[in-house]
Design a protein around this motif. Structure first.
Motif, PDB file in Angstrom:
ATOM      1  N   ALA A  99       0.828  -1.215   0.000  1.00 10.19           N
ATOM      2  CA  ALA A  99       0.000   0.000   0.000  1.00 10.19           C
ATOM      3  C   ALA A  99       0.857   1.256   0.000  1.00 10.19           C
ATOM      4  CB  ALA A  99      -0.915   0.001   1.224  1.00 10.19           C
TER       5      ALA A  99
ATOM      6  N   ALA B 261       2.506   1.632  -3.455  1.00  5.17           N
ATOM      7  CA  ALA B 261       1.501   1.886  -4.487  1.00  5.17           C
ATOM      8  C   ALA B 261       1.010   3.314  -4.416  1.00  5.17           C
ATOM      9  CB  ALA B 261       0.331   0.913  -4.324  1.00  5.17           C
TER      10      ALA B 261
ATOM     11  N   GLY C 184      -6.347  -7.527  -3.753  1.00  2.16           N
ATOM     12  CA  GLY C 184      -5.602  -6.318  -3.440  1.00  2.16           C
ATOM     13  C   GLY C 184      -5.446  -6.041  -1.960  1.00  2.16           C
TER      14      GLY C 184
ATOM     15  N   TYR D 217      -4.129  -1.390  -6.678  1.00  2.00           N
ATOM     16  CA  TYR D 217      -3.852  -0.096  -6.059  1.00  2.00           C
ATOM     17  C   TYR D 217      -3.698   1.002  -7.100  1.00  2.00           C
ATOM     18  CZ  TYR D 217      -3.207  -2.231  -1.497  1.00  2.00           C
ATOM     19  OH  TYR D 217      -3.412  -2.898  -0.315  1.00  2.00           O
TER      20      TYR D 217
ATOM     21  N   ARG E 241      -7.614   1.136  -2.102  1.00  4.31           N
ATOM     22  CA  ARG E 241      -6.831   2.247  -1.569  1.00  4.31           C
ATOM     23  C   ARG E 241      -6.218   1.850  -0.244  1.00  4.31           C
ATOM     24  NH1 ARG E 241     -10.933   7.310  -2.988  1.00  4.31           N
ATOM     25  NH2 ARG E 241     -11.012   6.874  -5.241  1.00  4.31           N
ATOM     26  N   PRO E 242      -5.011   2.361   0.031  1.00  7.07           N
ATOM     27  CA  PRO E 242      -4.297   1.977   1.257  1.00  7.07           C
ATOM     28  C   PRO E 242      -5.116   2.129   2.525  1.00  7.07           C
ATOM     29  CG  PRO E 242      -2.848   3.172  -0.201  1.00  7.07           C
ATOM     30  CD  PRO E 242      -4.216   3.239  -0.829  1.00  7.07           C
TER      31      PRO E 242
END
Length: 221
Positions: free
Chosen positions: A137, A140, A167, A210, A216-217
């Protein structure tokens, strides 16, 4: 028999890996290389199943060697696992984006190294325990070359859902439980998604999730 190439500029590191891997009934060390240029030449000559590639080597570093290996269609079946001294190596994410199937820190446990070799041959992503989600994350989010989100238009709604679950680090079994399907069905969805997006393996699928914004992180928890 799984054939492995060892690429590291430290003789003792290679010797230790060779002793461990050659002791396994289903693994053999096909060759060794002391730098990235040698690694590339040996991969072309020997066509190993897996390359254990140190990131930092003279003449040609592991990252550049990996890019060249994954760029050659005839070497598509060769899996590269990057070896790094530190878990937060700045090149880890770039290595995965370049086609590496994952990475391990050099002080990983012996049984984890053996498991890694077997896992990547089966098409699984291999990332050091404890850093998988956070590290992917982090890198990315800092990627300078975002993937084209339009690529996701090739996927069905279910494939996008499966890709999002990949992911965030779920295994096929965990995806199956989440979607109430069989593990085989989950694996099929993952495989089809990889084919449609041109991902070499699960690690690249995670990165694409990502980069495209599908995951999303902040969702990692």
């Amino acid at each position: 028999m799984i054939r492995v190439l060892l690429a590291d500029d430290q003789v003792l590191v290679r010797a230790g890996f060779r002793a461990l891997l050659d002791a396994q009934p289903d693994i053999e060390v096909a060759g060794e290389a002391a730098d990235g240029a040698q690694a590339l030449a040996k991969v072309r000559e020997l066509r190993p199943d897996v390359v254990l590639m140190d990131i930092r080597m003279p003449l040609l570093d592991g990252l550049a060697a990996t890019r060249r290996i994954t760029a050659e269609p005839e070497l598509r079946d060769v899996k590269v696992v990057m070896l790094t001294t530190f878990e937060l190596d700045e090149y880890v994410f770039e290595a995965i984006r370049s086609g590496a199937s994952g990475f391990l820190v050099k002080d990983t446990e012996p049984d984890e190294l053996v498991r890694a070799v077997r896992a990547v041959v089966q098409g699984d992503a291999l990332l050091s325990p404890g850093v998988t989600r956070r590290l992917i994350a982090e890198f990315a989010a800092r990627s300078k070359q975002p993937a084209d989100a339009d690529r996701l238009a090739r996927l069905t709604e279910r494939e996008r859902e499966v890709m999002a679950l990949v992911g965030i680090g779920l295994s096929n079994e965990e995806i199956a439980r989440r979607l109430v399907v069989s593990p085989l069905t989950a694996k099929t969805h993952v495989s089809r998604t990889m084919v449609k997006l041109g991902a070499r393996d699960r690690a690249q699928l995670v990165v694409l999730a990502y980069e495209s914004g599908l995951v999303r992180p902040g969702w990692l928890g």
